[in-house]
Scaffold this motif. Sequence first.
Motif, mmCIF file in Angstrom:
data_model
loop_
_atom_site.group_PDB
_atom_site.id
_atom_site.type_symbol
_atom_site.label_atom_id
_atom_site.label_comp_id
_atom_site.label_asym_id
_atom_site.label_seq_id
_atom_site.Cartn_x
_atom_site.Cartn_y
_atom_site.Cartn_z
ATOM 1 N N CYS A 98 0.821 -1.214 0.000
ATOM 2 C CA CYS A 98 0.000 0.000 0.000
ATOM 3 C C CYS A 98 0.856 1.266 0.000
ATOM 4 O O CYS A 98 0.341 2.356 -0.243
ATOM 5 C CB CYS A 98 -0.981 0.002 1.169
ATOM 6 N N ASP A 99 2.162 1.141 0.242
ATOM 7 C CA ASP A 99 3.035 2.318 0.164
ATOM 8 C C ASP A 99 4.490 1.860 0.096
ATOM 9 O O ASP A 99 4.827 0.731 0.464
ATOM 10 C CB ASP A 99 2.831 3.231 1.373
ATOM 11 N N ASP A 107 9.127 11.810 9.984
ATOM 12 C CA ASP A 107 8.255 11.099 10.915
ATOM 13 C C ASP A 107 6.795 11.199 10.479
ATOM 14 O O ASP A 107 6.053 10.212 10.543
ATOM 15 C CB ASP A 107 8.401 11.681 12.328
ATOM 16 N N GLN A 108 6.384 12.389 10.057
ATOM 17 C CA GLN A 108 4.984 12.587 9.697
ATOM 18 C C GLN A 108 4.593 11.774 8.475
ATOM 19 O O GLN A 108 3.487 11.235 8.404
ATOM 20 C CB GLN A 108 4.697 14.081 9.445
ATOM 21 N N LEU A 109 5.508 11.668 7.510
ATOM 22 C CA LEU A 109 5.230 10.870 6.315
ATOM 23 C C LEU A 109 4.971 9.417 6.701
ATOM 24 O O LEU A 109 4.026 8.793 6.218
ATOM 25 C CB LEU A 109 6.416 10.949 5.342
ATOM 26 N N LEU A 110 5.796 8.894 7.590
ATOM 27 C CA LEU A 110 5.638 7.511 8.025
ATOM 28 C C LEU A 110 4.327 7.329 8.785
ATOM 29 O O LEU A 110 3.573 6.385 8.531
ATOM 30 C CB LEU A 110 6.816 7.090 8.910
ATOM 31 N N SER A 113 1.322 7.350 6.503
ATOM 32 C CA SER A 113 1.235 6.105 5.744
ATOM 33 C C SER A 113 0.690 4.980 6.621
ATOM 34 O O SER A 113 -0.154 4.188 6.192
ATOM 35 C CB SER A 113 2.608 5.729 5.197
ATOM 36 N N VAL A 114 1.155 4.906 7.863
ATOM 37 C CA VAL A 114 0.695 3.879 8.803
ATOM 38 C C VAL A 114 -0.790 4.044 9.098
ATOM 39 O O VAL A 114 -1.550 3.074 9.104
ATOM 40 C CB VAL A 114 1.521 3.920 10.108
ATOM 41 N N SER A 119 -6.316 2.172 8.543
ATOM 42 C CA SER A 119 -7.692 2.469 8.131
ATOM 43 C C SER A 119 -8.158 1.446 7.111
ATOM 44 O O SER A 119 -9.273 0.931 7.172
ATOM 45 C CB SER A 119 -7.774 3.881 7.557
ATOM 46 N N ARG A 120 -7.267 1.130 6.175
ATOM 47 C CA ARG A 120 -7.573 0.121 5.150
ATOM 48 C C ARG A 120 -7.812 -1.246 5.791
ATOM 49 O O ARG A 120 -8.743 -1.968 5.425
ATOM 50 C CB ARG A 120 -6.401 0.066 4.167
#
Length: 210
Positions: A98-99, A107-110, A113-114, A119-120
């Motif tokens: 998924c990524d 940190d925010q990007l990770l 993504s998490v 959510s998925r």
Amino acid sequence: MQAKVYVVDDDPGMLDSTVWLLESVGLQALPFSAGQAFLDAGVDDGPACVLLDVRMPGLGGLAVQQALRERGSSIPVIFVSAHADVPIVVRAFKGGACDFIEKPYSDQLLLDSVQAALSRAGQAQAGGSELAQVRARVERLTPRERDVFIPLVQGLGNREIAERLGVSVKTVDLYRGRVMRRMAAGSLAELVGMAIACGEVQALGLHARG
């Protein structure tokens, strides 16, 4: 149930910092320094995702992803790598990732993504639970209700069903109402969707399951 993030990375420093980051926002982070160790531990039920390093001694991230697929696991996979060449990225996404995040990452990007992966996972779990409920309703139908249910979702009208079963149209109409109520279907279209989702009929041609 607390969301879990499995972190699989052979770099001790990266593993520790990622676990700390995830725990700082209230997530349960489970660290593994090798792909095989993660596979051996197994994946629990509940909302979860896995952060997989691509290049590790022994089983690399892509091999771990393949092993998860062979086991029938649908856990969302996020790859992290300092070596994100195009063929590897393509293989990862073809395998259902998924990524794919390049090291070093913010940190925010990770975290974004998490959260998207969790959510998925939650949506997939909810969908599976809903389908189980529909299947349970089908199983609770009486034999006569089922006799009406199948031709009904195949597109037959009340008169055709009555002729097939050798009963009156009024009787079919009565059972049709009971089927709709027992299946908690608001419309015939919704009932058909339930039948297809459960595998009771096939979407193309609406043939009954053999």
